[in-house]
Motif scaffolding. Structure first.
Motif, PDB file in Angstrom:
ATOM      1  N   TRP A  40       5.250   5.530   7.698  1.00 44.23           N
ATOM      2  CA  TRP A  40       6.443   6.251   7.216  1.00 44.23           C
ATOM      3  C   TRP A  40       7.605   5.931   8.141  1.00 44.23           C
ATOM      4  CZ3 TRP A  40       8.958  11.010   9.025  1.00 44.23           C
ATOM      5  CH2 TRP A  40       9.802  11.601   8.071  1.00 44.23           C
ATOM      6  N   VAL A  41       8.688   5.377   7.582  1.00 48.44           N
ATOM      7  CA  VAL A  41       9.837   4.965   8.385  1.00 48.44           C
ATOM      8  C   VAL A  41      11.105   5.598   7.813  1.00 48.44           C
ATOM      9  CG1 VAL A  41      11.221   3.031   9.220  1.00 48.44           C
ATOM     10  CG2 VAL A  41       8.738   2.769   8.971  1.00 48.44           C
ATOM     11  N   VAL A  42      11.847   6.295   8.667  1.00 49.38           N
ATOM     12  CA  VAL A  42      13.146   6.847   8.279  1.00 49.38           C
ATOM     13  C   VAL A  42      14.187   6.378   9.284  1.00 49.38           C
ATOM     14  CG1 VAL A  42      12.308   8.867   7.029  1.00 49.38           C
ATOM     15  CG2 VAL A  42      12.646   9.010   9.503  1.00 49.38           C
ATOM     16  N   PRO A  60       0.822  -1.211   0.000  1.00 48.20           N
ATOM     17  CA  PRO A  60       0.000   0.000   0.000  1.00 48.20           C
ATOM     18  C   PRO A  60       0.850   1.252   0.000  1.00 48.20           C
ATOM     19  CG  PRO A  60       0.016  -1.018   2.170  1.00 48.20           C
ATOM     20  CD  PRO A  60       0.685  -1.989   1.244  1.00 48.20           C
ATOM     21  N   GLU A  61       0.288   2.300  -0.561  1.00 51.53           N
ATOM     22  CA  GLU A  61       1.011   3.564  -0.630  1.00 51.53           C
ATOM     23  C   GLU A  61       1.185   4.129   0.778  1.00 51.53           C
ATOM     24  OE1 GLU A  61       0.524   7.997  -2.617  1.00 51.53           O
ATOM     25  OE2 GLU A  61      -0.547   6.274  -3.447  1.00 51.53           O
ATOM     26  N   PRO A  62       2.407   4.497   1.147  1.00 52.94           N
ATOM     27  CA  PRO A  62       2.630   4.992   2.505  1.00 52.94           C
ATOM     28  C   PRO A  62       2.044   6.379   2.699  1.00 52.94           C
ATOM     29  CG  PRO A  62       4.637   5.186   1.210  1.00 52.94           C
ATOM     30  CD  PRO A  62       3.650   4.449   0.357  1.00 52.94           C
ATOM     31  N   VAL A  63       1.737   6.676   3.950  1.00 52.08           N
ATOM     32  CA  VAL A  63       1.312   8.023   4.305  1.00 52.08           C
ATOM     33  C   VAL A  63       2.572   8.840   4.533  1.00 52.08           C
ATOM     34  CG1 VAL A  63       0.104   9.426   6.006  1.00 52.08           C
ATOM     35  CG2 VAL A  63      -0.826   7.208   5.328  1.00 52.08           C
ATOM     36  N   VAL A  64       2.840   9.789   3.663  1.00 49.75           N
ATOM     37  CA  VAL A  64       4.065  10.580   3.734  1.00 49.75           C
ATOM     38  C   VAL A  64       3.745  11.950   4.315  1.00 49.75           C
ATOM     39  CG1 VAL A  64       5.947  11.601   2.416  1.00 49.75           C
ATOM     40  CG2 VAL A  64       5.045   9.364   1.767  1.00 49.75           C
ATOM     41  N   PRO A  65       4.400  12.353   5.395  1.00 44.94           N
ATOM     42  CA  PRO A  65       4.169  13.697   5.931  1.00 44.94           C
ATOM     43  C   PRO A  65       4.543  14.758   4.904  1.00 44.94           C
ATOM     44  CG  PRO A  65       5.398  12.326   7.490  1.00 44.94           C
ATOM     45  CD  PRO A  65       5.367  11.585   6.193  1.00 44.94           C
ATOM     46  N   THR A  66       3.882  15.907   4.979  1.00 43.07           N
ATOM     47  CA  THR A  66       4.342  17.042   4.178  1.00 43.07           C
ATOM     48  C   THR A  66       5.453  17.773   4.908  1.00 43.07           C
ATOM     49  OG1 THR A  66       2.656  18.517   5.107  1.00 43.07           O
ATOM     50  CG2 THR A  66       2.083  17.318   3.104  1.00 43.07           C
ATOM     51  N   SER A  67       5.481  17.652   6.234  1.00 40.79           N
ATOM     52  CA  SER A  67       6.567  18.184   7.060  1.00 40.79           C
ATOM     53  C   SER A  67       6.383  17.618   8.459  1.00 40.79           C
ATOM     54  CB  SER A  67       6.556  19.717   7.101  1.00 40.79           C
ATOM     55  OG  SER A  67       5.349  20.189   7.676  1.00 40.79           O
ATOM     56  N   THR A  68       7.445  17.634   9.248  1.00 39.80           N
ATOM     57  CA  THR A  68       7.360  17.182  10.634  1.00 39.80           C
ATOM     58  C   THR A  68       7.908  18.264  11.554  1.00 39.80           C
ATOM     59  OG1 THR A  68       9.527  16.109  10.582  1.00 39.80           O
ATOM     60  CG2 THR A  68       7.626  14.763   9.968  1.00 39.80           C
ATOM     61  N   LEU A  75       0.763   0.546  19.030  1.00 44.72           N
ATOM     62  CA  LEU A  75       0.433   1.955  18.812  1.00 44.72           C
ATOM     63  C   LEU A  75       0.301   2.278  17.329  1.00 44.72           C
ATOM     64  CD1 LEU A  75       2.811   3.489  21.516  1.00 44.72           C
ATOM     65  CD2 LEU A  75       0.312   3.329  21.631  1.00 44.72           C
ATOM     66  N   VAL A  76       1.096   1.603  16.501  1.00 39.82           N
ATOM     67  CA  VAL A  76       0.956   1.786  15.053  1.00 39.82           C
ATOM     68  C   VAL A  76      -0.372   1.199  14.577  1.00 39.82           C
ATOM     69  CG1 VAL A  76       1.903   1.170  12.793  1.00 39.82           C
ATOM     70  CG2 VAL A  76       3.445   1.886  14.626  1.00 39.82           C
ATOM     71  N   ARG A  77      -0.666  -0.029  14.995  1.00 42.32           N
ATOM     72  CA  ARG A  77      -1.918  -0.674  14.573  1.00 42.32           C
ATOM     73  C   ARG A  77      -3.143   0.118  15.025  1.00 42.32           C
ATOM     74  NH1 ARG A  77       0.831  -5.395  16.248  1.00 42.32           N
ATOM     75  NH2 ARG A  77      -0.273  -5.318  18.249  1.00 42.32           N
ATOM     76  N   ASP A  78      -3.066   0.721  16.196  1.00 41.52           N
ATOM     77  CA  ASP A  78      -4.205   1.475  16.721  1.00 41.52           C
ATOM     78  C   ASP A  78      -4.332   2.865  16.111  1.00 41.52           C
ATOM     79  OD1 ASP A  78      -4.710  -0.687  18.288  1.00 41.52           O
ATOM     80  OD2 ASP A  78      -4.117   0.226  20.189  1.00 41.52           O
ATOM     81  N   GLY A  79      -3.409   3.232  15.226  1.00 38.93           N
ATOM     82  CA  GLY A  79      -3.476   4.540  14.588  1.00 38.93           C
ATOM     83  C   GLY A  79      -2.932   5.666  15.440  1.00 38.93           C
ATOM     84  N   VAL A  80      -2.341   5.341  16.581  1.00 34.68           N
ATOM     85  CA  VAL A  80      -1.733   6.386  17.420  1.00 34.68           C
ATOM     86  C   VAL A  80      -0.500   6.950  16.731  1.00 34.68           C
ATOM     87  CG1 VAL A  80      -0.615   6.850  19.645  1.00 34.68           C
ATOM     88  CG2 VAL A  80      -2.624   5.350  19.525  1.00 34.68           C
ATOM     89  N   LEU A  81       0.272   6.079  16.076  1.00 30.33           N
ATOM     90  CA  LEU A  81       1.496   6.477  15.385  1.00 30.33           C
ATOM     91  C   LEU A  81       1.341   6.267  13.881  1.00 30.33           C
ATOM     92  CD1 LEU A  81       4.166   4.797  17.712  1.00 30.33           C
ATOM     93  CD2 LEU A  81       3.306   7.153  17.806  1.00 30.33           C
ATOM     94  N   ALA A  82       1.793   7.267  13.112  1.00 29.63           N
ATOM     95  CA  ALA A  82       1.758   7.175  11.655  1.00 29.63           C
ATOM     96  C   ALA A  82       3.143   6.963  11.060  1.00 29.63           C
ATOM     97  CB  ALA A  82       1.148   8.443  11.064  1.00 29.63           C
ATOM     98  N   GLY A  83       4.183   7.111  11.892  1.00 30.22           N
ATOM     99  CA  GLY A  83       5.535   6.981  11.382  1.00 30.22           C
ATOM    100  C   GLY A  83       6.513   6.685  12.498  1.00 30.22           C
ATOM    101  N   GLY A 111      -5.893  17.545  12.336  1.00 30.81           N
ATOM    102  CA  GLY A 111      -5.353  17.096  11.058  1.00 30.81           C
ATOM    103  C   GLY A 111      -3.896  16.697  11.092  1.00 30.81           C
ATOM    104  N   LEU A 112      -3.361  16.407  12.274  1.00 33.28           N
ATOM    105  CA  LEU A 112      -1.947  16.070  12.413  1.00 33.28           C
ATOM    106  C   LEU A 112      -1.775  14.606  12.799  1.00 33.28           C
ATOM    107  CD1 LEU A 112      -0.670  19.152  14.481  1.00 33.28           C
ATOM    108  CD2 LEU A 112      -0.954  18.942  12.002  1.00 33.28           C
ATOM    109  N   GLY A 113      -0.657  14.022  12.403  1.00 34.57           N
ATOM    110  CA  GLY A 113      -0.292  12.675  12.813  1.00 34.57           C
ATOM    111  C   GLY A 113       0.914  12.705  13.727  1.00 34.57           C
ATOM    112  N   LEU A 114       1.268  11.543  14.283  1.00 39.36           N
ATOM    113  CA  LEU A 114       2.418  11.424  15.178  1.00 39.36           C
ATOM    114  C   LEU A 114       3.469  10.498  14.574  1.00 39.36           C
ATOM    115  CD1 LEU A 114       0.860  10.996  18.748  1.00 39.36           C
ATOM    116  CD2 LEU A 114       1.447  13.112  17.537  1.00 39.36           C
TER     117      LEU A 114
END
Length: 751
Positions: A279-281, A18-26, A243-251, A100-103
């Protein structure tokens, strides 16, 4: 935007990833007991207004009590109580989502704390009690043979005094410290009891030569974790994955990936566990001409490679060379290459002597010298399993034999790579960079102080490759680990355009005096200037290890360091202050418009001056009132407001129109001052223009008739809040007109 993970020696990625959710900025937030989840939650409305898409949190699992950074994890199964616990983290995530923000969370797979009290780290406590038969023994890289069957615990301030031991039930006490007793040994006479334990308490000084567990760099309080073991991975990542599965973390940000035995294997297991949308860096320091392994299933690095390219654009090579000559004359220090090699030999044979001993034993006595030479000469941080062994200058039969051993012995290869990464970080970033520093702005993580300038053509080539290969990679200018914030480096970098502005070097130690002078110019007039500058200089002196050190401080020498702090704040002359402004705004513009996902470090959306940690980890201060004033129509007066307006405009543009920030094409100015312009387009609708080496430009007579040919269409400045409007630009535009309002501008094509 779809990421492709591929490699010549790996099977291609599955087509249904699946296409990853990429932040526009952090936006990076440094959590600590004084700034817990509740404080971050209170900042969410402001950060949403700023324009970021994701909050990047420092490590948040249970850590040593009072920790100001969280990298000293004690319990992977719990969110840190001092920050508010898991409930407060989930409340923060909900508040962020409502705006509208992710973690994004920084995680630490490489190591855990050796805490005080030790029982805070239950897996380690059980290993100390049960030894190699403990189910937790597989968690840690322990060489039981090297310790004679005991784990060395270098936690005492002095050599152990048997008279200070006492048995208290099922624990062994030494002054205020406690250790678990091996079952059935409590009633033994003291000498036999100590010999029967699976550990040996020792003075901290023994660590450098006798340590028999893998650690983080040279920090014995952080013990390496074997996440290459699937069971250890599962146990140490269960809470994060939940936390990732529960949607608490997006990256996720992966700390110190080079410490792992098999980074690619770890990242593939992690990718499988978190799915394709996360999103993983990775925190990976790349040499100037080194590339991130193409097979790694990540979005890219955390962005130190971008920092070096942006900084280098604003460094004048001629002035940097002049500063190097003057520095050598003033300090008497050898050239960079000799300084770096000397530092590497010192760190390897003293600080990392225990790690070297293990490698030499694994390689055999006939290859002892060759192991050392290849480690010292290795040109990048480390090799990777299944990858190439980078060529080194040394090419003796012994070195060739070690290279062959790396290819056939996976255990030796892993330990060599882990030691190599520690050696390069400690010998370059934490020693040589503090000794050889003609231009302090160039002694940054991932930097090349001997060749700090980056030509415009190299910057464009880097950006084009980033957009092609790693379009969702992180980019940074300031972090919790940078030795100086971007705005401090921007001020120091102007010295490369005017070396004569260095002025006199204070004090009796010209090397430290040189650093003091440049640090004072970079920091300028800020709150608590004297104490902050003195603390940074003390750290610089101890890291250099020439006149004092962390392990053997020279009190008399250190007492004189405060004399290097000027009584009055060091001010840049007006012409160089203008050049510093051009650097600050130009660097910010390029960072926020170039390929990748830009990260704004806490407070750096406005002018932010900070020195090495802990100075750069001070509690965040958000310019809420300044942003509100700009949004209400106030004009941005002063550099702090200008930077805030520029940053806000571009962050909001990235979030509202992400399609603008795709593609990359250089633009070339024409005219006598063309070399002072760096410009590019992203999509057909976004154009960025910045002034570089502005002081040299001024001395040469300004832009004169230098112009930029804009792509077809009418182009409007992407003004920030509070800025005036202007008529659109099109066709051939003189740079003197385009950059009238400021040294850097982003343009958006009208629809």
């Amino acid at each position: 935007m779809t990421l492709q993970y591929s490699s010549s020696h790996q099977e291609p990625p599955e087509p249904d990833v699946p296409e990853p959710v990429v932040p526009t900025s952090t936006y990076r937030l440094q959590l600590r007991p004084e700034f817990p989840f509740a404080a971050a939650r209170a900042a969410v409305p402001y950060l949403a207004a700023l324009g970021v898409s994701h909050l990047h949190l420092s490590p948040a699992l249970e850590a040593v009590p009072g920790s100001t950074h969280g990298y000293d994890v004690t319990d992977h199964t719990r969110v840190r109580t001092e920050l508010g616990g898991e409930g407060a983290l989930r409340e923060l995530a909900a508040e962020a989502a409502a705006h509208g923000l992710g973690l994004v969370l920084d995680i630490v797979p490489n190591h855990m704390a050796v805490p005080d009290p030790l029982r805070l780290n239950r897996p380690l406590w059980e290993v100390l009690r049960e030894g190699p038969r403990s189910p937790y023994a597989r968690w840690f890289d322990i060489d039981w043979e090297a310790g004679g069957g005991q784990l060395l615990l270098p936690v005492l301030g002095e050599p152990a005094d048997p008279a200070l031991y006492r048995v208290d039930g099922e624990v062994l006490r030494y002054e205020e410290r406690e250790f678990p007793l091996r079952t059935g040994t409590a009633g033994l006479p003291l000498p036999e009891l100590l010999a029967a334990q699976w550990y040996r308490p020792a003075c901290w000084r023994e660590a450098s030569t006798a340590l028999n567990y893998r650690r983080f760099f040279t920090i014995s309080d952080l013990i390496g974790v074997r996440v290459e073991d699937p069971a250890v991975f599962a146990a140490t990542h269960a809470k994060v994955l939940e936390l990732v599965r529960d949607g608490v973390l997006a990256g996720l940000r992966i700390d110190h990936v080079d410490g792992l035995a098999d980074p690619e294997g770890y990242l593939r297991r992690l990718r499988s566990a978190v799915g394709g949308r996360c999103w993983v860096v990775v925190e990976k320091i790349l040499a100037r001409r080194e590339s991130l392994p193409a097979a790694w299933p990540v979005a890219g690095t955390t962005g130190y490679d971008a920092l070096h390219r942006v900084d280098g654009l604003f460094t004048d090579p001629a002035g940097a060379a002049e500063l190097a000559r003057t520095h050598a004359s003033a300090t008497g220090l050898p050239p960079w290459e000799e300084t770096a090699e000397t530092a590497a030999r010192e760190v390897l044979t003293v600080d990392l002597a225990a790690e070297l001993t293990i490698l030499e034993r694994m390689a055999g006595p006939e290859l002892t010298s060759a192991v050392r030479e290849l480690l010292i000469d290795y040109p990048v941080y480390r090799p990777y399993p299944g990858g190439e062994i980078a060529p080194a200058a040394a090419d003796t039969p012994g070195v060739r034999a070690v290279r062959e051993l790396l290819l056939r012995d996976t255990a030796f290869a892993a330990r060599f790579a882990q030691t190599s990464a520690a050696l390069r970080a400690k010998s370059l970033e934490d020693r040589a960079f503090y000794r050889w520093a003609p231009l302090l702005s160039a002694t940054e993580v991932g930097g090349a102080p001997q060749d700090p300038a980056v030509p415009v053509t190299e910057f464009h080539a880097y950006c084009a490759a980033l957009e092609r290969d790693w379009p969702a990679s992180g980019t940074v200018l300031s972090t919790h680990d940078t030795k100086r914030s971007a705005d401090v480096r921007a001020r120091i970098a102007v010295l490369s355009q005017a070396p004569e502005a260095m002025g006199p070097v204070p004090g009796d130690d010209p090397r430290l005096g040189w650093a003091a002078r440049q640090s004072a110019l970079g920091l300028g007039d800020v709150p608590e200037r004297e104490s902050r500058l003195a603390a940074a200089l003390l750290k610089a002196a101890r890291e250099a290890g020439l006149s004092t050190s962390w392990t053997d401080p020279d009190e008399e020498y250190e007492a004189g360091i405060t004399k290097l702090v000027p009584a009055e704040a060091a001010a840049l002359p007006p012409d160089l202050a203008r050049a510093a402004r051009a650097n600050v705004l130009g660097m910010a513009l390029l960072h926020l418009t170039m390929p990748g996902v830009p990260e704004v470090y806490q407070g750096s959306e406005t002018e932010y001056r900070a020195l090495v940690d802990p100075d750069n980890r001070r509690p965040a201060r958000f310019p809420r009132e300044a942003l509100a004033a700009l949004d209400a129509g106030a004009a941005p007066h002063g550099l702090a407001a200008e930077k805030l307006a520029l940053t806000t405009a571009l962050l909001r543009l990235r979030r509202s129109r992400p399609a603008l920030f795709t593609g990359y094409a250089p633009l070339t100015a024409h005219g006598p001052a063309a070399a002072h312009c760096v410009a590019f387009t992203r999509s057909p609708g976004l154009l960025a223009v910045a002034t570089r080496l502005s002081h040299r430009l001024h001395l040469a007579g300004g832009w004169r008739d230098t112009a930029l040919h804009l792509p077809p269409g009418q182009w409007h400045p992407a003004w920030g809040p509070g800025a005036p409007r202007s008529t659109p630009y099109e066709g051939r535009v003189p740079l003197a007109d385009l950059l009238t309002a400021g040294p850097a501008v982003a343009l958006v094509r009208g629809e």
